[in-house]
Design an enzyme around this catalytic site. Sequence first.
Site, short mmCIF file in Angstrom:
data_model
loop_
_atom_site.label_atom_id
_atom_site.label_comp_id
_atom_site.label_asym_id
_atom_site.label_seq_id
_atom_site.Cartn_x
_atom_site.Cartn_y
_atom_site.Cartn_z
N GLU A 1 -4.57 58.63 -20.32
CA GLU A 1 -5.77 57.86 -20.03
C GLU A 1 -7.04 58.70 -20.21
O GLU A 1 -8.04 58.22 -20.70
CB GLU A 1 -5.69 57.31 -18.60
CG GLU A 1 -6.74 56.25 -18.34
CD GLU A 1 -6.75 55.77 -16.91
OE1 GLU A 1 -5.76 56.01 -16.19
OE2 GLU A 1 -7.75 55.17 -16.50
N ASP A 2 -7.00 59.96 -19.79
CA ASP A 2 -8.24 60.75 -19.70
C ASP A 2 -8.40 61.87 -20.71
O ASP A 2 -9.41 62.57 -20.69
CB ASP A 2 -8.37 61.37 -18.29
CG ASP A 2 -8.55 60.31 -17.22
OD1 ASP A 2 -8.94 59.18 -17.58
OD2 ASP A 2 -8.32 60.62 -16.04
#
Length: 332
Positions: free
Chosen positions: A76-77
């Site tokens: 996600e990051d």
Amino acid sequence: MFDINQLIEKIREYLPDVDTNAIRKAFVYASKKHAHQKRKSGEPYVVHPIGVASLVAELRMDVASIAAALLHDSVEDTDATAEDLRILFGPDVAFLVDSLTKVSYLKYQDRKEKQAENFRKLLLGTARDVRVVVIKLADRLDNMRTLDAMRPDQQERISKETLDIYVPIANRLGIQWIKSELEDLAFRYLNPEQFMKIAAEVEKSERPRRRFIEEVKVLLEGRLADTDIQAEVHGRAKNIYGIYQKMLNQNKHLDEVYDIVGFRVITETKSQCYDVLGIVHDMFIPIQGRFKDYIALPKSNGYRSLHTTVVWRKDKTARNLEIQIRTRDMHR
Ligand code: MN
């Protein structure tokens, strides 16, 4: 900087032959991927996945779950992809991280009871594997522990979501300590005044209360040892949020509820539950109207247990004991 060996030691306590390479590799990868990110608190970002992984180890989960906890925010990051993880860590870890990424994209907006229930269903459906749900709970607990660094409006939104969504899930999975810690953390942000008031009262009486719990436990165990019933006795003080709920539901003052303690007796068979109930009611005077037989009449969520509240007396003091009796199967 963090020493990965601490985490490995923790895992060795329940998995003596653990393959530590998988854990080290996930740790190094997460540290590298999150290297230039910081949390709102200013700490290096990787402190968070490490915190989640140690919670997952405290819950005695398998190695894939711990690796997935270390990697849970990497897709996600960072620029990591699900495919990278599959090649480096295998399909099981990649599947867990992929599911966690999907769960994190679900957005809970509505505050109505029905919506909360639908959202919980959606989350559990997206998660599919119970390990995903457990890692997600650990993620939420670590975030709640560090919520201080967030803006007040975020603190309120996240705390509300924690009570609506994650507390019921922890409860469903029977992870009592996560449930109580999440409740108290959320309550602290949603109602700081009440929280401080109750916390101060609870703290003042902590040591005598612990002694009291031990005393009652020994008394109950002693009496059960005279019979041929195999039973375990657990005692605990109510958490702060639990005390607050009691004040609201029973319309009582803090003085009347802050030192209520609960006991749980776990037996082998159903008929032993009723035997234990008989013994408890013989030892202490039960309070009228507080006995509930959720074994004969289970709650709608399937919950089964006998509940009773009895009065413990010594010299001039009297205290209420809330006692739950159930079999190991019902407990699970
Ligand atoms: Mn996270």
